[in-house]
Design an enzyme around this catalytic site. Structure first.
Site, mmCIF file in Angstrom:
data_model
loop_
_atom_site.group_PDB
_atom_site.id
_atom_site.type_symbol
_atom_site.label_atom_id
_atom_site.label_comp_id
_atom_site.label_asym_id
_atom_site.label_seq_id
_atom_site.Cartn_x
_atom_site.Cartn_y
_atom_site.Cartn_z
ATOM 1 N N GLU A 1 69.396 61.427 -0.129
ATOM 2 C CA GLU A 1 70.140 62.486 0.836
ATOM 3 C C GLU A 1 70.072 61.784 2.165
ATOM 4 O O GLU A 1 71.354 62.576 2.711
ATOM 5 C CB GLU A 1 68.877 63.861 0.919
ATOM 6 C CG GLU A 1 67.711 64.461 1.836
ATOM 7 C CD GLU A 1 67.093 63.398 1.496
ATOM 8 O OE1 GLU A 1 66.951 62.397 0.343
ATOM 9 O OE2 GLU A 1 65.903 63.507 2.394
ATOM 10 N N HIS B 1 64.628 58.440 0.461
ATOM 11 C CA HIS B 1 65.693 59.640 0.401
ATOM 12 C C HIS B 1 67.123 59.369 0.628
ATOM 13 O O HIS B 1 67.809 58.949 1.540
ATOM 14 C CB HIS B 1 66.223 60.079 1.816
ATOM 15 C CG HIS B 1 64.136 60.104 2.233
ATOM 16 N ND1 HIS B 1 64.052 61.680 2.540
ATOM 17 C CD2 HIS B 1 63.494 59.958 2.989
ATOM 18 C CE1 HIS B 1 62.482 62.223 2.295
ATOM 19 N NE2 HIS B 1 62.631 60.527 2.382
ATOM 20 N N CYS C 1 60.796 61.181 -2.113
ATOM 21 C CA CYS C 1 59.423 60.687 -1.878
ATOM 22 C C CYS C 1 57.742 61.915 -1.515
ATOM 23 O O CYS C 1 57.408 61.085 -2.478
ATOM 24 C CB CYS C 1 59.991 61.266 0.161
ATOM 25 S SG CYS C 1 59.040 60.956 1.401
#
Ligand SMILES: Nc1ncnc2c1ncn2[C@@H]1O[C@H](COP(=O)(O)OP(=O)(O)O)[C@@H](O)[C@H]1O
Ligand SMILES: Nc1ncnc2c1ncn2[C@@H]1O[C@H](COP(=O)(O)OP(=O)(O)O)[C@@H](O)[C@H]1O
Ligand SMILES: [Mg+2]
Ligand SMILES: [Mg+2]
Lengths: 1075, 351
Positions: free
Chosen positions: B332, B330, B247
């Site tokens: 995650e 992302h 990001c």
């Protein structure tokens, strides 16, 4: 992966007749898929036995076979057509089972035809319980503990280990047929033995019961490149234990945190990857309400009811995309038809709440067991969209089109105490949600209800907010119903009719408030992306917020078509067929077509069917709001079944321009007294009949016109509460029952005429009439037209009688000044006197059948007449069209296995859920095909049990003789036996009631012919016989006329070995005037 | 209690207040995730922004102790259609209303969030103010203008002040915290990395002192071009150690490699963003939250590996001869799909 060039011709397999568990959703997915393939330049062949579908319309495919969906006939089509591939995953469980049979048969290898989309191996691994279990364990996904058994004893040990409750589920059935939850050993043995019978491979699964967990579904797609997406997830309002088809369902899930949502999403993708599904599939999870534990309940490796719902809920055309995947495309190569710019590889984001509520047949089957379980009972469903859960739920309930007392917290259950209600809601039933609301109103707390029902607190609390406001409105009454409370009510989703019932004033008084304040709905777009991109979809829903989306209100040349709402007995898919064809024609004629409907299963609610789709309740309020916004030239009601007709009266009074047959004339045909006068003016006979307002009156009338009589409340649909009555005693019983069915309406008493029933569908432009065809019923009048076999063209009708019928029909149509379609039922008594039974100045069940067999596009023509053309303009021959060289036999299809304890005998009260059509050049062959399509297996030897009512015995003699000549062993119950003996038929075996039932359960009967004595009673032998035959899946015929036809078919089977299959396109001949 | 949302273009929405009393300023972005509002409110990347949730029902499943993405909430204000007043989920440990008061977030509910979203789509991201104090849009508009002028170092506000170590037996990873979500360290720990989280402004020496096997540049708030010093540091680290950018970290890497960034009209904020991996032709649904993107004219040493299927913006690249992976979205997740978790293993595998 681009489109596979070598696939040029594809056979699509339909899902057959509408039955509980397999309704219109497959007409939707099937026809969408066909379009999707055709736009790729692929030649599409279609087979489906259901004539009422849009799928089986000329335009849908290049060639359409309305033939039985059995291995034998599908093979015939394959021989004829030699397709490159077969697409079976759009035809529901029927299609899937056919696919499996085709694979096992080897014919696919023989002609090297590929099963497109999901592979046979994948299907097996998802469908076969054992393989599925293994697969899930391999990828360590949990499933309920279970074992597969082929006989009851094996089950016992497992039960010792796990204890009760335990769930029993047969392999390869649909809609949960035969499955159930056993609380004890007796229930276990009972359910299990039936289950083994019903399973295609007699195998059942015993499974740990996870009732009470959250039931969550995911709609998942995968392409050949292993790209996966989830279209949406859905949360069941009712916890696990109620079939998803019978549960209120909300999209997206409401009570799952992101962690839970993603956990199940990840599992879904893992599963679809491992099963190597190509296309769409549906995965059901049970999620523990107080932990991260979950189990996989089921994977449907095909499109399903849920995928249709998901498509409508998100705007994502699953079937369309699945079809493209099947011919090689990968998701990122397929265009997103909503934004037109982005690709089909994305996951819809909703910015609204969708609620689906099932529609059950219990308003018809008043006596049936209303408890819900793992077996589906609803015939259809409605969906509603709102910006809050309350709004979407309330709109959905308004869409159900059932008694007004069925509004949350209204009179229903008023007479039950809080305690009684607390007991009642423990068990899931069709009307539990109404009981819950009443309980809340009577002070039962949210927590208590949660613990009684296992429904998530989130939902119960929402209900309590609705109930609070409802009570508040009740108290304010009309006097204090100010802007504040009214706007709060509207924002929460209260319909005006609901409000008017709460404060009990006339609906118009509430409407007045709406314009006084003023409060009007805004319309938002279903765009798959929560507003992130500009959407092109003309798919709208109403809500009460600040602003409209930018909906283009253009031009004035537009027509609003009223849809028919949820599928129910008496109002099925045929009306969606009509609405859709009407819209098609309107578009061709250059009108902007607008549809309003609320049934997520249908083609009419596909966003690219009409120019604009309003997904709204079919209520006066919602329709008027749309009319106010769109200002259409007029609206069309005659294709939306009785639902639309009933609305028409109110709309007319609001000054809405109803196109086609005028309301005055519709009333003329529906209003008893006016109709009687009309016919006597026309000198057309009706069965003697009178209207009774009291019991005494009824008895007098009955004795005056003489038994048997046919009685019914006025204004009914689908023959509800209609009965043939032979004596005062039963009449009294009936009155007690019927009168509290509908207090407003008096009881009509007609002479029952035991004769041939004839059905006519016609098209009229106000003075000229075209009659595409006459249909002749196989059963005598007394069995609802929807439940009887019917033949086109008539086989046993003299030209003279035909002429009179045509003459009558024309006179009536002209007298009613019909503009559009009309349907008339006649009965002909044994002295060849013709009586009119009923006139429906609207589309009817038989319109699609006649349109297809004759090739006369009835709805298309009617639409043009409604828009001002005349039959002459269209150049059609007038009067009765010349008969097609093809013969069509329509057969009814029932869902008795789903509605336990419903008596299956046929009468004037409609019971069938769907229909099939057999077509051939020869009557006997057409009849044969009809029986096969309807699921009858034609026996060649074995025991046939006969047990007849006194009334029918006299018709049985030749029948029994035939059977004996065919070397069947005929067993008869006492009186039937005696009667036959007296008519010196002696080689019939006498059998006691008990032995009969034993043979049945031991699967030693191939056919049962049992005609009930009128005046039903659930304790009789006949009742048990009929019920058990259903549970054990053995043909039981309850009409002597059907029996005769069936036995003729048995007799003919030998001679009609070499059956051919014919594409729809061959039926047709030219009806235009030669000039 | 009443509340109002005033936007810099002069338009305003009146609704009801929830959470803290007062005024909140910030750039308004819409997020299309249907779940994950707790993760969103605690994601440091939202520092300086107010979020409008396009899904109308927020708070249904409450708030719990486990789903925070940082030690505090970072959104300046929260804009929803309905804020659930009776949440239901087994993990709840605080009432919605209390949570927001406690976290001191000003919220506004019962406004037409779809209308607002469409305005933002048409006109691009705008600055706004939520007030529960006054409905005087004139004065609010003025204070909004002032507030907008203020220069803030958003990263400085959210980065850790001191290094944090999570000992592990595996690879030595330095995670530079520009406002990292908890889930990045969580995942690295689960992969048994020996992890050190360093402040955003740690310099070249301080970073190499840890002698990491690899460096992860975290997500974070704001405009990457506002962080020249950090970009310099990254330039020096290039070639020294394998680097994974996520990001904001990805944008900074891009700049360090001589690329350019630009501001998207209304950014990518949601759990349903389709990304295509150009190396494998496979597609993934990703979780995204960014207003800036890397522009296509980038250094020839860089190979674009991922693009967005909606607007074909750059979603990932790798360096042709250095061990450098970089992705805009992302992996995650949290909130959002976990499909891209493999990125972490891929990175570890090249160390
Ligand atoms: N192990 C179980 N325990 C309790 N209920 C179950 C179990 N498995 C299924 N059910 C219920 O039975 C319903 C029907 O089961 P399902 O496998 O979906 O059959 P169908 O093929 O009819 O959809 C489910 O919707 C669920 O509510
Ligand atoms: N007078 C009658 N004599 C014999 N049968 C009748 C008579 N009236 C109705 N029926 C039977 O009842 C069925 C349903 O009646 P109908 O008036 O068509 O009700 P619906 O509106 O449900 O179609 C008819 O199809 C016919 O078989
Ligand atoms: Mg199921
Ligand atoms: Mg009828």
């Amino acid at each position: 992966m681009p489109k596979r060039k070598e696939i040029k011709k594809v056979l699509v397999i339909g899902s057959g007749p509408i039955i509980i568990g397999q309704a219109a959703e497959f007409d939707y997915s099937g026809s969408q898929a066909c379009r999707s393939l055709m736009e790729e330049g692929i030649e599409v062949i279609l087979i489906n036995s259901n004539p009422a579908t849009i799928m089986t319309d000329k335009e849908t495919a290049d060639k359409i076979y309305i033939e039985p969906l059995t291995l034998e006939f599908v093979k015939k089509v394959i021989f004829k057509e030699k397709p490159d591939g077969i697409l079976a995953t759009l035809g529901g469980q029927t299609g899937l089972n056919i696919a499996t049979q085709l694979v096992d048969d080897g014919i696919l290898d023989k002609f090297d035809i590929e099963l497109l989309g999901t592979s046979p191996d994948s299907i097996k691994r998802a469908e076969d319980r054992e393989l599925f279990r293994k697969t899930m364990l391999d990828i360590n996904e949990n499933i309920p503990q279970s074992i597969i058994i082929n006989n009851i004893n094996d089950g016992m040990k497992f039960i010792k280990k796990l204890g009760f409750p335990i769930i029993i589920r047969p392999a390869y059935t649909l809609g949960g047929t035969g499955s159930g939850i056993a609380e004890n050993m007796d229930e276990f043995i009972n359910i299990c033995s039936k289950g083994l019978q019903l399973s295609m491979i007699n195998q059942v699964l015993l499974e740990q019961c996870v009732s009470g967990w959250k039931e969550i579904e995911y709609e998942v797609m995968r392409d050949g490149n292993d790209n996966c997406i989830t279209i949406c997830n859905m949360e069941n309002f009712d916890p696990v234990g109620v079939h998803t088809g019978d549960s209120i369902v909300i999209a997206p899930s409401q009570t799952l945190s992101d962690k839970e949502y993603q956990m199940l999403r990840t599992a879904s993708i893992k599963i679809i990857r491992n099963l190597k599904i190509k296309g769409g599939c549906n995965i059901q999870f049970a999620l523990h309400p107080k932990s991260f534990n979950y189990v996989v309940i089921e994977v449907n490796p095909r499109l399903s009811r849920s995928s249709a719902l998901a498509s409508k809920a998100t705007g994502y055309p699953i079937a369309r995309v699945a079809a493209k995947i099947a011919i090689g495309y990968s998701l990122d190569e397929i265009k997103n038809s909503v934004t037109q710019s982005t690709s089909a590889f994305f996951e819809p984001a909703l910015d609204y709440v969708v609620t689906k509520v099932p529609r059950w047949p219990f308003d018809k089957f008043v006596s049936a067991n209303k408890q819900l379980g793992t077996q589906m009972k609803s015939t259809g469903e409605v969906m509603a969209i709102g910006r809050t859960f309350e709004e979407s739920l309330l709109k959905a309930i308004d869409s159900l089109d059932i008694k007004l007392t069925y509004q949350l917290g209204l009179s229903l259950f008023e007479n039950k105490s809080a305690d009684e209600l607390s007991v009642f809601i423990k068990k899931p039933t069709n009307d539990r949600i109404f009981a819950i609301c009443k309980a809340l109103q009577k002070g039962v707390t949210v927590k208590e209800i949660v613990s009684l029902t296992g429904i998530d607190e989130f939902f119960i609390f929402k209900l309590s907010k609705i109930v609070e406001l409802a009570s508040e409105i009740q108290n304010t009454g009309i006097a204090w119903l100010d802007y504040n409370i009214y706007s709060r009510a509207k924002k929460m989703g209260f319909g005006d009719s609901y409000i008017s019932n709460l404060v009990n004033v006339d609906l118009n008084e509430i409407r007045a408030l709406k314009s006084k304040y003023p409060i009007k709905p805004v319309y938002k777009i279903v765009d798959t992306c929560a507003g992130e991109f500009e959407a092109k979809t003309p798919y709208y829903y109403s809500t009460y917020e600040e602003d409209d989306d930018d909906i283009k209100i253009t031009g004035t040349k537009k027509i609003l078509v009223i849809g028919s709402g949820p599928i129910r007995i008496g109002q099925g898919i045929e009306f969606d067929y009509c609405s859709v064809n009407c819209v098609k024609k309107l578009k061709e004629l250059g009108f902007e077509s607008i549809i309003i409907n609320n049934n997520p299963e249908t083609v009419s609610t596909d966003f690219d069917t009409s120019d604009k789709l309003y997904f709204e309740p079919l209520t006066k309020e919602c329709i008027l709001d749309i009319i106010t916004k769109e200002k259409p030239m007029g609206i069309i009601v005659q294709f939306g079944g009785q639902t639309a007709i009933n609305l028409a009266y109110d709309l007319k009074n609001e000054g809405v321009n109803i196109l086609g047959t005028s309301i005055e004339n519709i009333d003329l045909s529906e209003n008893r007294e006016r109709f009687l006068n009309l016919l006597s003016d026309l000198k057309i006979p009706l069965p003697l009949g009178k209207t009774a307002f009291s019991l005494d009156e009824a008895i007098n009338i009955a004795s005056e016109i003489g038994y048997p009589v046919l009685v019914r409340p006025s204004y009914v649909l689908g023959g509800r509460a209609m009965e043939i009555i032979n004596n005062d005693k039963t009449l009294v019983e009936y009155m007690k029952l019927a009168v509290d069915i509908s207090t407003k309406h008096p009881i009509l008493i007609d002479k029952y005429i035991n004769g041939k029933e004839i059905e006519v569908d016609g098209i009229c432009d106000g003075n000229n009439v075209l009659i595409p065809g006459i249909m002749e019923h196989i059963e005598r009048a007394g069995i609802h037209s929807g439940d009887s076999f019917a033949v086109y063209p008539p086989q046993k009708l003299s030209n003279n009688l035909k002429n009179i019928i045509v003459d009558y029909s024309i006179k009536i149509a002209q007298a009613l000044n019909v503009i559009g379609l009309f349907n008339i039922q006649f009965v002909i008594d044994n002295k060849d006197r013709i009586y009119v039974l009923e006139v429906n100045p609207r589309a009817s069940r038989t319109v699609p059948i006649l349109s297809k067999i004759t090739g006369i596009p009835m709805v298309n023509i009617a639409t043009q007449l409604i828009m001002g053309k005349t039959l002459k303009d269209l150049n059609y021959q007038l009067g009765l069209a010349k008969e097609s060289k093809f013969i069509a036999v329509k057969a009814p299809v029932f869902s008795f296995s789903k509605i336990t304890d419903l008596d299956t005998y046929l009468g004037p009260e409609m019971k069938s859920t769907g229909e099939v059509m057999g077509v051939d050049k020869d009557y006997n062959k057409a009849l044969y095909k009809a029986f096969i399509s309807a699921g009858y297996s034609i026996p060649t030897s074995g025991n046939i049990l006969i047990s007849l009512s006194d009334f029918d015995k006299k018709y049985s003699i030749s029948m029994v003789k035939t059977l004996i000549n065919l070397n069947f062993s005929v067993l008869a119950t006492t009186n039937t036996y005696k009667y036959l003996l007296n008519n010196n038929i002696d080689n019939v075996e006498l059998i006691s009631y008990d032995n009969a039932l034993e043979l049945l359960k031991d699967n030693k009967l191939v056919l049962i012919i049992n005609t009930p004595r009128k005046g039903k009673n659930n304790q009789t032998f006949g009742y048990s016989l009929r019920r058990i035959s259903v549970e054990y899946n053995i043909n039981c015929i309850t009409s002597i006329d059907t029996a005769n036809a069936f036995i003729n078919t048995i007799k003919n089977t030998q001679n009609i070995k070499n059956l051919d299959v014919y594409p729809l396109n061959n039926y047709n001949i030219n009806y235009l005037m030669q000039n | 209690m009443k509340a109002v949302l005033v936007i810099e273009d002069g338009s305003y929405y009146t609704g009801e207040a929830f959470g803290a009393f007062g005024e909140a300023f910030g750039e308004i972005v819409f997020n299309t995730s249907m779940t994950g509002y707790q993760e969103i409110t605690t994601d440091p990347s939202y520092n300086g922004q107010m979020v409008v949730m396009t899904y109308p029902l927020i708070g249904n499943y409450g708030f719990n102790n486990d789903d925070n993405e940082s030690y505090k909430t970072h959104i300046q204000g929260f804009i929803v259609k309905e804020f659930c007043d009776h949440a239901s989920n087994w993990r709840i440990n605080q009432k919605n209303e209390e949570y927001f008061k406690f976290k001191n977030i000003v919220g506004i509910k019962n406004i037409d969030t779809r209308k607002l979203t469409q305005e933002l789509r048409k006109n691009g991201t705008m600055f706004g103010v939520i007030s529960t104090k006054t409905g005087n849009t004139k004065t609010l508009l003025e204070s909004l203008k002032k507030e907008k002028e203020k220069k803030r170092n958003l990263v400085m506000e959210v980065t850790t002040k001191v290094p944090i170590n999570h000992l592990g037996k595996g690879k030595k990873i330095v995670l530079i915290d520009f406002g990292t979500k908890y889930n990045i360290p969580r995942i690295l720990e689960n992969l048994s990395c020996n992890l050190s989280i360093l402040p955003a402004y740690s310099n070249y020496k301080e970073i190499l002192k840890y002698n990491p096997d690899g460096i992860v540049l975290s997500n974070g708030p704001g405009n990457p071009e506002d962080l020249p010093d950090i970009i310099e540091t990254i330039k020096r680290l290039l070639g020294e150690k394998p680097i994974l950018g996520i990001c904001l970290g990805h944008q900074l890497l891009g700049l360090a490699l001589g690329g350019k960034t630009y501001k998207l009209k209304f950014g990518h904020h949601g759990s349903n963003h389709p990304v295509k991996d150009l190396q494998t032709n496979k597609c993934y649904i990703t979780s995204q939250n960014h207003n800036y993107a890397l522009s296509n004219e980038i250094d020839s040493s860089v190979e674009i590996t991922h693009i967005n299927l909606n607007d074909s913006t750059i979603e990932g690249f790798k360096h042709k001869n250095l061990k450098v992976l970089s992705i805009q979205y992302h992996p995650e997740a949290s909130p959002g799909p976990t499909d891209s978790g493999y990125i972490f293993n891929e990175f570890l595998s090249i160390l």
